[in-house]
Write an enzyme that holds these catalytic residues in place. Sequence first.
Site, PDB file in Angstrom:
ATOM      1  CB  CYS A  36      -0.917   0.017   1.219  1.00  0.00           C
ATOM      2  SG  CYS A  36      -2.264   1.229   1.060  1.00  0.00           S
ATOM      3  CE  LYS A  42      -7.591  -1.331   4.585  1.00  0.00           C
ATOM      4  NZ  LYS A  42      -6.189  -1.029   4.269  1.00  0.00           N
ATOM      5  NE  ARG A  53      -6.410   4.814   5.024  1.00  0.00           N
ATOM      6  CZ  ARG A  53      -5.386   5.666   4.999  1.00  0.00           C
ATOM      7  NH1 ARG A  53      -5.311   6.597   4.062  1.00  0.00           N
ATOM      8  NH2 ARG A  53      -4.447   5.603   5.912  1.00  0.00           N
ATOM      9  CE  LYS A 101      -6.853  -3.759   7.689  1.00  0.00           C
ATOM     10  NZ  LYS A 101      -5.770  -3.178   6.933  1.00  0.00           N
TER      11      LYS A 101
HETATM   12  C1  PBG Z   1      -3.245   0.357   4.897  1.00  0.00           C
HETATM   13  C2  PBG Z   1      -3.460  -0.559   6.019  1.00  0.00           C
HETATM   14  C3  PBG Z   1      -4.154  -0.238   7.159  1.00  0.00           C
HETATM   15  C4  PBG Z   1      -4.134  -1.362   7.962  1.00  0.00           C
HETATM   16  C5  PBG Z   1      -3.417  -2.356   7.297  1.00  0.00           C
HETATM   17  N1  PBG Z   1      -3.039  -1.841   6.072  1.00  0.00           N
HETATM   18  C6  PBG Z   1      -4.751   1.042   7.594  1.00  0.00           C
HETATM   19  C7  PBG Z   1      -5.724   1.726   6.781  1.00  0.00           C
HETATM   20  O1  PBG Z   1      -6.243   1.251   5.794  1.00  0.00           O
HETATM   21  O2  PBG Z   1      -5.981   2.876   7.151  1.00  0.00           O
HETATM   22  C8  PBG Z   1      -4.762  -1.437   9.299  1.00  0.00           C
HETATM   23  C9  PBG Z   1      -4.321  -2.513  10.176  1.00  0.00           C
HETATM   24  C10 PBG Z   1      -4.699  -2.360  11.588  1.00  0.00           C
HETATM   25  O3  PBG Z   1      -5.463  -1.469  11.998  1.00  0.00           O
HETATM   26  O4  PBG Z   1      -4.221  -3.193  12.363  1.00  0.00           O
HETATM   27  N2  PBG Z   1      -2.314   0.137   4.075  1.00  0.00           N
END
Ligand code: PBG
Length: 340
Positions: free
Chosen positions: A130, A206, A228, A259
């Site tokens: 990401c 997600k 987001r 997730k």
């Molecule tokens: C973004 C990413 C996030 C998490 C994993 N990858 C945060 C988001 O999307 O803002 C969150 C993981 C967690 O809260 O443990 N690349």
Amino acid sequence: MIRDLLRPSGTVELTKRPRRLRSSPTMRDLVRESEVRIGSLVQPLFIADEGQPAGEIASMPGVFRYRVDDVAPECRTLAKLGINAVLLFGIPDRKDAVASSAHDPAGVVQRTIRAIKSAVPEMLVIADLCNCEYTDHGHCGILDENGEVDNDATLELLGRTALSYAEAGVDIVAPSDMMDGRVGYLRATLDGSGYSALPIMSYAVKFASGFYGPFREAADSTPHFGDRRGYQMDPPNAREAVREALLDLDEGADILIVKPALAYMDLIRAVREVSDVPVACYSVSGEYAMVKAAARNGWIDEDRIVDETLAGFVRAGADIIITYFAKSYAQRHGTRGPAA
Ligand code: PBG
């Protein structure tokens, strides 16, 4: 029903007594329907580059930002406990509008992958893919002139970063950006460069979630404006979750992630039922922080809550569980599953 059981005298004659099979630990063990396997747990790890603070994360007691050099020793410890896989998040020294350090061959994650694979080759290294940790605005992709994340420009960036992870020797890439079409794009990019054997573990489902709060502190990835919701999913939507999962499957995802986990157990089950690939759930930072905070106040028993929650994920249909409790769970339960 109950009336059928009544004798003329009026006393109840029970013939079905489920309690018979709960009479002792060994009896319960005999009839236990599901089990949390330590081999299916994934431990997330945060790696801070030289100029970034390392150490314990305030809102996630027991979770640390490591230095590159400290990660291989930690992986050795995890491997001894039976943890087979880690999920890497980098905290880079340099951020810019186009996430240049995300695909730097000498970037923090690329160096960490090399360090782990040379010291503990059997450890499966999964790299979160990401841009939000690498952009100065904190969004997951490149912004267009209106400040919106440009889907197709972001795909190209993800492809470059995936290749740099592949070159460093990563075992699985895990795109978490929620851009449309990224699994297909990444599959084609990896295949075109000789990495057709590299699996894609897609964060297919997600949500735009408040449960990511502590992570954004841990990874320094809070968006500087907006949120987001334009790319992550809207929490009330279940049909859309199945659609996202099927799209990623169609594009070639090898593993699907749901997730967060706790508030989305129905979707772990739904994705399990519509797909034939392994399903992972990611029990995120906020889920960890809530348990830790309540346990520290003496309000809940942490170990029982963790065991019950992980068992719930398995029951819901998760084949793989990504959790910040992976290490402590393995420490408590040895290298076999527990008597949950
Ligand atoms: C973004 C990413 C996030 C998490 C994993 N990858 C945060 C988001 O999307 O803002 C969150 C993981 C967690 O809260 O443990 N690349």
